[in-house]
Design a protein around this motif. Structure first.
Motif, mmCIF file in Angstrom:
data_model
loop_
_atom_site.group_PDB
_atom_site.id
_atom_site.type_symbol
_atom_site.label_atom_id
_atom_site.label_comp_id
_atom_site.label_asym_id
_atom_site.label_seq_id
_atom_site.Cartn_x
_atom_site.Cartn_y
_atom_site.Cartn_z
ATOM 1 N N ALA A 782 43.132 6.912 55.995
ATOM 2 C CA ALA A 782 44.098 7.388 54.997
ATOM 3 C C ALA A 782 43.367 7.737 53.767
ATOM 4 O O ALA A 782 44.023 8.260 52.807
ATOM 5 C CB ALA A 782 45.043 6.116 54.586
ATOM 6 N N ILE A 783 42.112 7.552 53.608
ATOM 7 C CA ILE A 783 41.309 7.999 52.485
ATOM 8 C C ILE A 783 41.254 9.301 52.376
ATOM 9 O O ILE A 783 41.463 10.011 51.367
ATOM 10 C CB ILE A 783 39.845 7.088 52.363
ATOM 11 C CG1 ILE A 783 40.395 5.585 52.246
ATOM 12 C CG2 ILE A 783 39.197 7.602 51.332
ATOM 13 C CD1 ILE A 783 39.100 4.694 52.416
ATOM 14 N N PRO A 784 40.607 10.024 53.610
ATOM 15 C CA PRO A 784 40.268 11.255 53.415
ATOM 16 C C PRO A 784 41.492 12.171 53.519
ATOM 17 O O PRO A 784 41.837 13.246 52.742
ATOM 18 C CB PRO A 784 39.560 11.792 54.698
ATOM 19 C CG PRO A 784 39.607 10.579 55.562
ATOM 20 C CD PRO A 784 39.880 9.396 54.754
ATOM 21 N N LEU A 785 42.657 11.692 54.148
ATOM 22 C CA LEU A 785 44.231 12.328 54.003
ATOM 23 C C LEU A 785 44.593 12.464 52.601
ATOM 24 O O LEU A 785 45.129 13.292 51.839
ATOM 25 C CB LEU A 785 45.000 11.304 54.784
ATOM 26 C CG LEU A 785 46.467 12.012 55.020
ATOM 27 C CD1 LEU A 785 46.493 13.600 55.309
ATOM 28 C CD2 LEU A 785 47.254 11.203 55.893
ATOM 29 N N ALA A 786 44.494 11.134 51.999
ATOM 30 C CA ALA A 786 44.728 11.266 50.543
ATOM 31 C C ALA A 786 44.108 12.025 49.713
ATOM 32 O O ALA A 786 44.575 13.019 48.703
ATOM 33 C CB ALA A 786 44.846 9.754 49.859
ATOM 34 N N LEU A 787 42.620 12.191 49.722
ATOM 35 C CA LEU A 787 41.814 13.323 49.248
ATOM 36 C C LEU A 787 42.243 14.661 49.517
ATOM 37 O O LEU A 787 42.488 15.359 48.525
ATOM 38 C CB LEU A 787 40.449 13.273 49.486
ATOM 39 C CG LEU A 787 39.749 11.919 49.037
ATOM 40 C CD1 LEU A 787 38.370 11.813 49.438
ATOM 41 C CD2 LEU A 787 39.820 11.839 47.497
ATOM 42 N N PHE A 788 43.001 14.897 50.906
ATOM 43 C CA PHE A 788 43.307 16.022 51.066
ATOM 44 C C PHE A 788 44.573 16.297 50.173
ATOM 45 O O PHE A 788 44.693 17.606 49.786
ATOM 46 C CB PHE A 788 43.666 16.293 52.579
ATOM 47 C CG PHE A 788 44.203 17.317 53.015
ATOM 48 C CD1 PHE A 788 42.998 18.230 53.793
ATOM 49 C CD2 PHE A 788 45.308 17.960 53.072
ATOM 50 C CE1 PHE A 788 43.202 19.278 54.367
ATOM 51 C CE2 PHE A 788 45.648 19.090 53.729
ATOM 52 C CZ PHE A 788 44.590 19.927 54.370
ATOM 53 N N ILE A 789 45.474 15.504 50.275
ATOM 54 C CA ILE A 789 46.695 15.620 49.427
ATOM 55 C C ILE A 789 46.558 15.830 47.983
ATOM 56 O O ILE A 789 47.072 16.715 46.992
ATOM 57 C CB ILE A 789 47.683 14.479 49.613
ATOM 58 C CG1 ILE A 789 48.266 14.399 51.188
ATOM 59 C CG2 ILE A 789 48.813 14.713 48.669
ATOM 60 C CD1 ILE A 789 48.845 13.177 51.487
ATOM 61 N N ILE A 790 45.709 14.776 47.386
ATOM 62 C CA ILE A 790 45.329 14.964 45.970
ATOM 63 C C ILE A 790 44.458 16.249 45.441
ATOM 64 O O ILE A 790 44.960 16.854 44.599
ATOM 65 C CB ILE A 790 44.413 13.780 45.511
ATOM 66 C CG1 ILE A 790 44.987 12.549 45.701
ATOM 67 C CG2 ILE A 790 43.871 14.111 44.160
ATOM 68 C CD1 ILE A 790 44.355 11.351 45.497
#
Length: 838
Positions: A782-790
């Protein structure tokens, strides 16, 4: 030589044997570079033949290249610092076999990034020194019948290219050899190769940004120079009055020298790391030693091959030169290096009792040469595919584009057959290791291969300098055109070679990832299980098939982002060129009045809208008298120096630099984050599918785009050879070339790095994913996915990811109100008042 029972190349014994040949050969390569640099510096420049203007122009190109690299590396330094800190923390906390895994991965990443950036910097700085010396060599005795000018020009351009080639292999092999020794202290072979993936990750990350930013820079300037300069203003190729001509020549270096160098640096070190990693998995010392010995021998063979590069072709003024003879001048050096390497490889493989691997090396070499020849067929105007595109120009630009796309798509067939046959043959001999060592064999003589590729932009710049200095005779440009035409062929074959090596390297890294990610023997976590218990790697499995589909999409998204970035950056260049090459053609005093008018309007009682103020700026900020000078020069009139007007080229250089650095962020961020969130969120099986899909579709798209772009480019050059470049047919082919520019020099080549970078990122994080079931600890993903979205949100807010017209803020397309139209009728009067200080 060594037994397969040997599990570790110890520091006191075999590991020293492992690194010593690479370090010695790389030192030879770097000494060879220094000698060539010294010889190049002693060659005459413009001031030595009383033509100082070409020195000034060359300095402009070098200053622009340096400014671009400084701006790019400033951003990349922050990126490297952040990502290296992340690697340090993750590997130290989550996976640490000995207490120093994080530190070693961190160090490898930093060194790989620094060496990759250094190779690009050194190569480009030397290339910008070699261009003026190539021009001077082509001038010769200032006689159209000088028989030595063309051979000297070829020699100087190739010497400059060889500096780039041997800088890449020297730094690459030295870095890999040294770091495998230093990072391997206290580690067995398997753990050593795990941390070495950090070195490859650093090199790959820098390579991607260098290739993307350089490609956007060069094609934005090229498109702007072509569309406004050639089509709208009727300016000849490399005319000094084209405002974008300096930026265009700078782009040849940042894209085709620094970008290609970083691309092949990554392939070179990646192939060595992948082969050695698979050798460590097989617990065979011989298989670990082999890629280092082959690479070291390849450097020596390439150095010998360089001495065979020469030509007796004269061509008098350059016209009617035997192009096959010039091509042979370069090919005989490559063939000599290749034959010597085959002999050296046979001896090394016999010594290590690895004759099956020798068969794979031969397959890799032959496949590389065959791909190069096929690429030449589809991109050279000596053959039917390119000529068919030129023929379609008779019916307009649309049919040129349609035919070029068809040629590009069809050109995927032969390279694909060659690559598939090579993979199957190597796998039959040595399984996954056979594919890896074939990639090493293909890249072993990279020193001379890259020299012939980097030769191209040097010759191109030399022709540009000859065109921009009116004191240089026309026959000199004929000579540089011959060298440039040869460079176009070597560049096209170089791109085909890069694609083939990228696919083999990526497959090797994929195999290495599989070996490390699915090895349950090294983990004691009760929640992990063997690959077979997880369902294997069945392509019909929904998890793996989902990864394949998602991975197949990524190259298209990446290519789209880079294409759109070129379009946006080119729009800014086009607007600037149009501003300078304006149809107003005013007197010298008018410009100052216009700027004063703008100041008066913005500070007086008049209150026009912001859009009108901006439109005033663009209508009046043209370079005084430039259009008139262009008309006279295009008509063949010789312009006296006192009457000549030069454009503000620095503004185009600045726009290209800012645009390319800004636009490189999105593709680079997505390329790194995609495998991270898929691997940590879903699991290693889905990541295997992603890599498989990305390699498959990336290979096809890269071949299609590179070959279509090269075919469009040479269809335009075929028009020039036929003397029809200023006809409607020639202009239609120029449009095709403009479409193909980002195909062949931005999106296509960048896809090579994309598939290698994602494979290297996956190999780096493989220990963190080892034997994980699907969705195991998905909260980490979820951390790299959140970075992707941000990251996406920030890029949208900043206007980098947008459908908005990049020129909308300039107000050029906004309708003016009646009040503004009334103001326009009083401009001259206001300008006169402004001139008087009223």
């Amino acid at each position: 030589m060594a037994s397969d029972d040997d599990e570790t190349l110890t520091i006191g014994g075999l590991r020293l044997i492992l690194v010593l040949p690479g370090i010695v050969a790389s030192i030879f390569a770097l000494v060879f570079v220094l000698v060539n640099m010294h010889q190049l510096a002693k060659l005459p420049t413009g001031k030595d033949i009383n033509k100082p203007k070409i020195d000034q122009l060359s300095k402009q190109i070098k200053d622009g290249a340096r400014a671009f690299l400084v701006a790019e590396y400033k951003y990349l330094s922050w990126f490297v610092a952040f990502l290296s800190a992340v690697l340090l923390i993750i590997f130290s906390l989550q996976y640490d076999a000995t207490g120093s895994q994080g530190v070693r991965t961190f160090a490898g990443f930093i060194v790989g990034a620094i060496l990759s950036a250094s190779a690009g910097w050194m190569g480009m700085m030397v290339a910008t020194d070699g261009n003026v010396r190539t021009t001077v060599a082509c001038i010769g005795t200032e006689s159209p019948d000088d028989p030595t000018a063309l051979p000297k020009g070829l020699s100087v351009a190739f010497k400059t290219g060889s500096i780039m080639g041997f800088t890449v292999v020297g730094l690459g092999l030295f870095g890999v050899s040294l770091m495998i020794f230093v990072l391997g202290i206290g580690y067995n072979d398997e753990h050593t190769m795990q941390v070495m993936s950090g070195f490859g990750f650093g090199a790959s990350a820098i390579a991607l940004f260098a290739r993307v930013a350089g490609g956007i820079y060069t094609k934005a300037a090229d498109v702007g120079a072509d569309l406004v300069g050639k089509l709208e203003a009727g300016i000849d190729e490399d005319d000094p009055h084209n405002p974008a001509v300096i930026a265009d020549n700078v782009g040849d270096n940042v894209g085709d020298v620094a970008g290609m160098g970083a691309d092949l640096f990554e392939s070179y070190v990646g192939s060595i790391i992948a082969a050695a990693t698979l050798g460590a998995q097989l617990k065979s010392s011989d298989k670990i030693l082999l890629p280092f010995f082959l690479s070291a021998s390849g450097i020596v063979c390439s150095m010998i091959g360089c001495f065979a590069v020469s030509t007796n072709e004269t061509g008098k003024s350059g016209k009617n030169t035997n192009m096959a003879g010039l091509m042979w001048a370069l090919e005989k050096g490559m063939y000599l290096a290749g034959f010597l390497f085959v002999g050296a490889a046979a001896g090394i493989c016999a010594w290590l009792d690895e004759m099956k691997s020798f068969g794979c090396v031969i397959i890799g070499l032959v496949a590389g040469m065959m791909i190069g020849k096929v690429t030449e067929y589809f991109t050279s105007f000596d053959f039917a595919p390119v000529r068919s595109i030129t023929d379609r120009g008779k019916t307009g630009a649309a049919t040129v584009v349609i035919q070029g796309l068809g040629v590009g798509m069809l050109s995927c067939v032969p390279p694909t057959v060659i690559i598939v046959a090579a993979i199957l043959a190597c796998a039959a001999l040595e399984n996954d290791y056979g594919v890896a060592i074939a990639a090493v064999g293909m890249l072993a003589t990279l020193g001379i291969t890259l020299a012939t590729d980097a030769y191209g932009p040097v010759a191109d710049n030399a022709g540009g300098l000859a065109e921009m200095d009116p004191s240089v005779p026309d026959y000199v440009r004929d000579r540089t055109d011959c060298l440039d035409a040869l460079g176009n062929t070597t560049a096209a074959t170089g791109k085909g070679f890069a694609i083939g090596s990228a696919v083999l390297t990526s497959l090797s890294l994929l195999a290495a990832f599989k070996a490390q990610a699915f090895d349950s023997e090294t983990t004691g976590d009760s929640e992990t299980t063997a690959l077979e218990d997880m369902g294997g790697l069945d392509i019909g499995d929904p998890v793996i098939l989902s990864g394949v589909i998602f991975g197949a999409m990524l190259p298209y998204m990446f290519a789209a982002l880079t294409m759109i970035s070129v379009g946006k950056a080119a729009a800014e260049i086009i607007q600037e060129v149009r501003r300078q090459v304006s149809t107003w053609d005013v007197a010298p005093t008018r410009c100052s009045r216009s700027w004063r008018l703008l100041r008066l309007v913005t500070t007086s009682n008049f209150h026009p809208t912001d859009s009108y103020k901006r439109s005033l700026l663009f209508e009046f900020a043209e370079v005084d008298g430039l259009l008139n000078v262009i008309k006279r020069a295009t008509a063949g009139e010789e312009i006296p120096e006192a009457e000549d007007v030069l454009p503000e080229s620095d503004k185009c250089v600045r726009i290209s630099t800012e645009s390319s650095v800004r636009e490189m962020i999105a593709p680079g961020a997505y390329a790194i984050l995609a495998p991270l969130f898929v691997g940590f969120l879903v699991g290693p099986r889905c990541l295997m599918g992603l890599l498989s899909g990305a390699i498959s579709s990336g290979c096809m798209v890269a071949i299609m785009m590179s070959n279509a772009g090269g075919a469009w480019d040479n269809s335009k050059k075929y028009c020039e050879a036929l003397g029809i470049k200023k006809t409607d047919q020639g202009k239609a082919c120029i449009v095709g070339d403009t479409v193909g520019d980002p195909f062949k020099d931005t999106s296509g080549p960048s896809l090579n790095i994309l598939i290698k970078l994602m494979s290297m990122v996956s190999l780096t994080i493989a220990p963190l994913l080892r034997d994980n079931e699907d969705w195991y600890r998905a909260y980490y993903g979820a951390i790299p996915l959140a970075l992707f979205i941000i990251c996406s949100a920030v890029l949208v807010v900043k206007g980098i990811l947008t459908w908005k017209d990049p020129l909308a803020d300039l107000g050029g397309s906004e309708p003016k109100s009646e009040e503004e139209e009334g103001l326009k009728s009083t401009e001259i009067e206001l300008a006169d008042k402004a001139e008087q200080g009223l």
